[in-house]
Write a protein that holds these residues in place. Structure first.
Motif, PDB file in Angstrom:
ATOM      1  N   ALA A  88     -21.710 -69.561-117.456  1.00 36.79           N
ATOM      2  CA  ALA A  88     -20.340 -70.061-117.462  1.00 36.79           C
ATOM      3  C   ALA A  88     -19.504 -69.245-118.446  1.00 36.79           C
ATOM      4  O   ALA A  88     -18.353 -68.882-118.153  1.00 36.79           O
ATOM      5  N   GLY A  89     -20.056 -68.940-119.608  1.00 33.13           N
ATOM      6  CA  GLY A  89     -19.354 -68.136-120.615  1.00 33.13           C
ATOM      7  C   GLY A  89     -19.021 -66.751-120.102  1.00 33.13           C
ATOM      8  O   GLY A  89     -17.930 -66.221-120.359  1.00 33.13           O
ATOM      9  N   ALA A  90     -19.937 -66.144-119.382  1.00 33.46           N
ATOM     10  CA  ALA A  90     -19.675 -64.824-118.803  1.00 33.46           C
ATOM     11  C   ALA A  90     -18.523 -64.900-117.811  1.00 33.46           C
ATOM     12  O   ALA A  90     -17.658 -64.003-117.778  1.00 33.46           O
ATOM     13  N   PHE A  91     -18.482 -65.953-117.018  1.00 38.03           N
ATOM     14  CA  PHE A  91     -17.373 -66.143-116.077  1.00 38.03           C
ATOM     15  C   PHE A  91     -16.056 -66.293-116.842  1.00 38.03           C
ATOM     16  O   PHE A  91     -15.041 -65.664-116.505  1.00 38.03           O
ATOM     17  N   LEU A  92     -16.048 -67.136-117.870  1.00 41.54           N
ATOM     18  CA  LEU A  92     -14.827 -67.370-118.633  1.00 41.54           C
ATOM     19  C   LEU A  92     -14.343 -66.086-119.307  1.00 41.54           C
ATOM     20  O   LEU A  92     -13.138 -65.822-119.346  1.00 41.54           O
ATOM     21  N   LYS A  93     -15.259 -65.279-119.807  1.00 40.38           N
ATOM     22  CA  LYS A  93     -14.881 -64.012-120.434  1.00 40.38           C
ATOM     23  C   LYS A  93     -14.263 -63.073-119.399  1.00 40.38           C
ATOM     24  O   LYS A  93     -13.260 -62.396-119.660  1.00 40.38           O
ATOM     25  N   GLU A  94     -14.846 -63.043-118.226  1.00 38.83           N
ATOM     26  CA  GLU A  94     -14.349 -62.174-117.150  1.00 38.83           C
ATOM     27  C   GLU A  94     -12.936 -62.571-116.712  1.00 38.83           C
ATOM     28  O   GLU A  94     -12.165 -61.741-116.235  1.00 38.83           O
ATOM     29  N   HIS A  95     -12.603 -63.842-116.898  1.00 37.09           N
ATOM     30  CA  HIS A  95     -11.303 -64.353-116.447  1.00 37.09           C
ATOM     31  C   HIS A  95     -10.407 -64.741-117.623  1.00 37.09           C
ATOM     32  O   HIS A  95      -9.555 -65.620-117.515  1.00 37.09           O
ATOM     33  N   TRP A  97     -22.850 -75.437-113.424  1.00 36.60           N
ATOM     34  CA  TRP A  97     -21.551 -75.380-114.094  1.00 36.60           C
ATOM     35  C   TRP A  97     -20.452 -75.123-113.080  1.00 36.60           C
ATOM     36  O   TRP A  97     -20.695 -74.641-111.982  1.00 36.60           O
ATOM     37  N   GLU A  98     -19.222 -75.481-113.476  1.00 34.20           N
ATOM     38  CA  GLU A  98     -18.029 -75.108-112.740  1.00 34.20           C
ATOM     39  C   GLU A  98     -16.880 -75.066-113.732  1.00 34.20           C
ATOM     40  O   GLU A  98     -16.877 -75.822-114.718  1.00 34.20           O
ATOM     41  N   GLY A  99     -15.953 -74.144-113.529  1.00 30.57           N
ATOM     42  CA  GLY A  99     -14.877 -74.015-114.502  1.00 30.57           C
ATOM     43  C   GLY A  99     -13.699 -73.229-113.990  1.00 30.57           C
ATOM     44  O   GLY A  99     -13.713 -72.691-112.879  1.00 30.57           O
ATOM     45  N   THR A 100     -12.695 -73.158-114.842  1.00 36.71           N
ATOM     46  CA  THR A 100     -11.475 -72.428-114.529  1.00 36.71           C
ATOM     47  C   THR A 100     -11.195 -71.472-115.670  1.00 36.71           C
ATOM     48  O   THR A 100     -11.157 -71.880-116.840  1.00 36.71           O
ATOM     49  N   GLY A 101     -11.024 -70.210-115.325  1.00 36.09           N
ATOM     50  CA  GLY A 101     -10.723 -69.200-116.324  1.00 36.09           C
ATOM     51  C   GLY A 101      -9.274 -69.286-116.781  1.00 36.09           C
ATOM     52  O   GLY A 101      -8.443 -69.968-116.158  1.00 36.09           O
ATOM     53  N   ALA A 102      -8.942 -68.596-117.860  1.00 33.63           N
ATOM     54  CA  ALA A 102      -7.571 -68.580-118.386  1.00 33.63           C
ATOM     55  C   ALA A 102      -6.585 -68.036-117.362  1.00 33.63           C
ATOM     56  O   ALA A 102      -5.410 -68.400-117.363  1.00 33.63           O
ATOM     57  N   LEU A 161      -7.501 -63.940-120.630  1.00 31.06           N
ATOM     58  CA  LEU A 161      -6.218 -63.246-120.709  1.00 31.06           C
ATOM     59  C   LEU A 161      -6.087 -62.625-122.089  1.00 31.06           C
ATOM     60  O   LEU A 161      -6.508 -63.196-123.092  1.00 31.06           O
ATOM     61  N   GLY A 162      -5.495 -61.460-122.127  1.00 26.55           N
ATOM     62  CA  GLY A 162      -5.255 -60.796-123.400  1.00 26.55           C
ATOM     63  C   GLY A 162      -4.056 -61.400-124.107  1.00 26.55           C
ATOM     64  O   GLY A 162      -3.394 -62.330-123.574  1.00 26.55           O
ATOM     65  N   ALA A 163      -3.703 -60.889-125.270  1.00 31.08           N
ATOM     66  CA  ALA A 163      -2.577 -61.373-126.052  1.00 31.08           C
ATOM     67  C   ALA A 163      -1.251 -61.235-125.274  1.00 31.08           C
ATOM     68  O   ALA A 163      -0.326 -62.003-125.478  1.00 31.08           O
ATOM     69  N   ASP A 164      -1.214 -60.276-124.353  1.00 34.34           N
ATOM     70  CA  ASP A 164      -0.005 -60.079-123.560  1.00 34.34           C
ATOM     71  C   ASP A 164       0.054 -60.971-122.329  1.00 34.34           C
ATOM     72  O   ASP A 164       0.958 -60.857-121.505  1.00 34.34           O
ATOM     73  N   GLY A 165      -0.920 -61.839-122.177  1.00 37.04           N
ATOM     74  CA  GLY A 165      -0.941 -62.731-121.017  1.00 37.04           C
ATOM     75  C   GLY A 165      -1.506 -62.118-119.774  1.00 37.04           C
ATOM     76  O   GLY A 165      -1.514 -62.731-118.698  1.00 37.04           O
ATOM     77  N   GLN A 166      -1.977 -60.907-119.862  1.00 34.99           N
ATOM     78  CA  GLN A 166      -2.563 -60.197-118.722  1.00 34.99           C
ATOM     79  C   GLN A 166      -4.090 -60.293-118.784  1.00 34.99           C
ATOM     80  O   GLN A 166      -4.671 -60.416-119.865  1.00 34.99           O
ATOM     81  N   PRO A 167      -4.757 -60.192-117.635  1.00 37.16           N
ATOM     82  CA  PRO A 167      -6.232 -60.195-117.657  1.00 37.16           C
ATOM     83  C   PRO A 167      -6.756 -59.072-118.526  1.00 37.16           C
ATOM     84  O   PRO A 167      -6.137 -58.009-118.624  1.00 37.16           O
ATOM     85  N   TRP A 168      -7.861 -59.295-119.182  1.00 35.88           N
ATOM     86  CA  TRP A 168      -8.480 -58.289-120.053  1.00 35.88           C
ATOM     87  C   TRP A 168      -8.829 -57.073-119.274  1.00 35.88           C
ATOM     88  O   TRP A 168      -9.310 -56.744-118.400  1.00 35.88           O
TER      89      TRP A 168
END
Length: 179
Positions: free
Chosen positions: A163-170, A135-140, A172-179
């Motif tokens: 891949a899902g774990a990576f996407l979750k780690e990257h 897999w390869e991807g780009t987080g939010a 963004l919250g509702a405020d646009g900031q990383p979780w």
């Protein structure tokens, strides 16, 4: 195809053929162990003779397993599935896969991709011609990630989990900031 049954007559003929094949081997094993000529095997101590016969059956059993593996691989190369191999052997598909792990090969044309969109990012799951997944991807948050070099996953589900774990780690919250 079901597990074949043999008739009583076929069983008698099979036993006869197996003993005819076994006797020279048992005699040779006994001769090597004692230094006596093979033709004098049956004049030895009955326990030693019986053990020589048992040793010969062990050798024949190993050869039968080897030849069985070749037969399974041949059937697999012609398109037989693990389900079919298992049915003939009287075991499950999973049992056949365990018994003959390389008998059924995945076709080289199974390469493909699919997309996973989670947590505001996306990842592409890629199936190699070997049948393994990566897999390869780009987080939010814009971070790029990919499967580590040389790492491959056996199933799309396993690659998707990483891949899902990576996407979750990257994400963004509702405020646009990383979780």
């Amino acid at each position: 195809m079901t597990v074949p049954e043999i008739t009583t007559e076929e069983q008698i003929e099979l036993d006869k053929a197996l003993y005819e094949a076994l006797n020279p081997l048992a005699s040779a094993i006994r001769s090597r162990e004692t230094g006596q000529p093979a033709e004098r095997m049956w004049e030895a101590d009955p326990v030693e003779v019986a053990l020589s016969v048992l040793a010969a059956w062990k050798v024949m059993g190993a050869e039968v397993r080897r030849l069985t593996g070749q037969a399974a691989a041949t059937a697999g190369s012609y398109g037989a599935s693990y389900e079919q191999l298992g049915a003939v052997w009287g075991i499950t598909r999973q049992g056949a896969r365990k018994k003959w792990p390389d008998a059924v090969t995945r076709p080289a044309s199974v390469a493909g991709t699919s997309t996973l969109a989670l947590f505001g990012g996306s990842a592409e799951l890629v199936r190699a011609s070997s049948g393994d997944w990566g897999w390869e991807g780009t987080g939010a948050d814009g971070a790029f990630g990919a499967v580590a070099d040389g790492v491959r996953y056996a199933t799309a589900e396993e690659a998707a989990a990483y891949a899902g774990a990576f996407l979750k780690e990257h994400a963004l919250g509702a405020d646009g900031q990383p979780w």
